[in-house]
Design an enzyme around this catalytic site. Structure first.
Site, PDB file in Angstrom:
ATOM      1  N   HIS A  26       0.833  -1.210   0.000  1.00 28.88           N
ATOM      2  CA  HIS A  26       0.000   0.000   0.000  1.00 28.88           C
ATOM      3  C   HIS A  26       0.867   1.259   0.000  1.00 28.88           C
ATOM      4  O   HIS A  26       0.683   2.162  -0.829  1.00 28.88           O
ATOM      5  CB  HIS A  26      -0.907  -0.015   1.233  1.00 28.88           C
ATOM      6  CG  HIS A  26      -1.821   1.162   1.334  1.00 28.88           C
ATOM      7  ND1 HIS A  26      -3.175   1.081   1.081  1.00 28.88           N
ATOM      8  CD2 HIS A  26      -1.592   2.462   1.669  1.00 28.88           C
ATOM      9  CE1 HIS A  26      -3.728   2.269   1.250  1.00 28.88           C
ATOM     10  NE2 HIS A  26      -2.785   3.130   1.613  1.00 28.88           N
ATOM     11  N   GLU A  27       1.801   1.322   0.935  1.00 23.69           N
ATOM     12  CA  GLU A  27       2.634   2.517   1.039  1.00 23.69           C
ATOM     13  C   GLU A  27       3.622   2.622  -0.122  1.00 23.69           C
ATOM     14  O   GLU A  27       3.914   3.721  -0.603  1.00 23.69           O
ATOM     15  CB  GLU A  27       3.379   2.526   2.378  1.00 23.69           C
ATOM     16  CG  GLU A  27       2.460   2.589   3.591  1.00 23.69           C
ATOM     17  CD  GLU A  27       1.487   3.759   3.554  1.00 23.69           C
ATOM     18  OE1 GLU A  27       1.870   4.843   3.061  1.00 23.69           O
ATOM     19  OE2 GLU A  27       0.345   3.604   4.009  1.00 23.69           O
ATOM     20  N   HIS A  30       1.826   4.243  -3.017  1.00 24.32           N
ATOM     21  CA  HIS A  30       1.785   5.706  -2.893  1.00 24.32           C
ATOM     22  C   HIS A  30       3.119   6.312  -3.324  1.00 24.32           C
ATOM     23  O   HIS A  30       3.163   7.267  -4.103  1.00 24.32           O
ATOM     24  CB  HIS A  30       1.517   6.104  -1.431  1.00 24.32           C
ATOM     25  CG  HIS A  30       0.108   5.925  -0.985  1.00 24.32           C
ATOM     26  ND1 HIS A  30      -0.975   6.340  -1.730  1.00 24.32           N
ATOM     27  CD2 HIS A  30      -0.399   5.412   0.168  1.00 24.32           C
ATOM     28  CE1 HIS A  30      -2.093   6.078  -1.063  1.00 24.32           C
ATOM     29  NE2 HIS A  30      -1.766   5.506   0.082  1.00 24.32           N
TER      30      HIS A  30
END
Length: 226
Positions: A26-27, A30
């Site tokens: 997820h990170e 980003h």
């Protein structure tokens, strides 16, 4: 101790493995999208990596085990690097939840492939109950990633859904939303620890998450002839 946990004690290993994968990807998503739009901030801070240590937040991770949801360390984003800040902002924010949805999709696909090609039975033949371990792991992987996908799209600060809404809103509304954002974390924690949160979180756990999972199975099922 088990009464304070959102998950059963025997589920903890599956939660831990799934969290490491979900939060890390997820990170990273980003950071990667921000980098592709010209922002090197996350890369310079060592966040463009699959090393989970760079992404996990102790409190956010612990809260997953207690409340059923949490967060990782936010990826730093410097919008001044973006040529089109609003478009880039939306795509950077959307990248995280979408990465979790993709992981859930792949989890279901791989599990169904294991069943379809009779590899689950082979695992059990190699090591007793290995099929149960793999099944429980994939179930948790799918559940937690769908949960993160759904939760992060809630238009509430500091979640990704709120950041997306900010960049889609007119300037006068966006400025007001930005002023509210610093208090979002405290409001969110207040909802978590009070009965008021049940009006938001119960429908998510009982309706939204099962719905998304059923849609994913509905997409993948025909690929395996059912």
């Amino acid at each position: 101790m088990e009464g304070f946990l959102r998950f059963q004690l025997d589920q903890i290993p599956f939660v831990a493995i799934s969290l490491i994968i979900a939060f890390t990807v997820h990170e990273l998503a980003h950071a990667y999208v921000a980098y592709k739009f010209g922002d090197p901030t996350a890369k310079n801070e060592g966040r463009l990596t699959l090393n989970p240590i760079a992404h996990l937040d102790p409190i956010g991770t612990l809260l997953i085990f207690i409340a059923g949801f949490g967060w990782a360390r936010p990826v730093p984003v410097n919008r001044s690097y973006f040529k089109r800040p609003r478009l880039a902002g939306v795509l950077v924010a959307l990248a995280g939840p979408l990465s979790n949805l993709i992981i859930a999709f792949l989890g279901i696909f791989i599990w169904e492939a294991l069943i379809n090609f009779h590899l689950v039975q082979a695992l059990d033949a190699i090591l007793p109950r290995m099929d149960e371990f793999v099944r429980d792991l994939f179930n948790m992987l799918v559940f937690l990633n769908v949960m993160l996908f759904v939760f992060n799209l809630i238009p509430f600060p500091p979640l990704d859904g709120y950041r997306i809404l900010e960049d889609l809103a007119p300037d006068n509304i966006r400025s007001k939303m930005i002023s509210i954002e610093p208090y979002g974390g405290f409001i969110f924690l207040f909802l978590v620890i009070t009965p008021l949160g049940s009006y938001i979180f119960t429908p998510i756990f009982k309706v939204a998450i099962p719905f998304v999972i059923s849609v994913l199975y509905g997409i993948i099922g025909p690929l395996f002839g059912y």
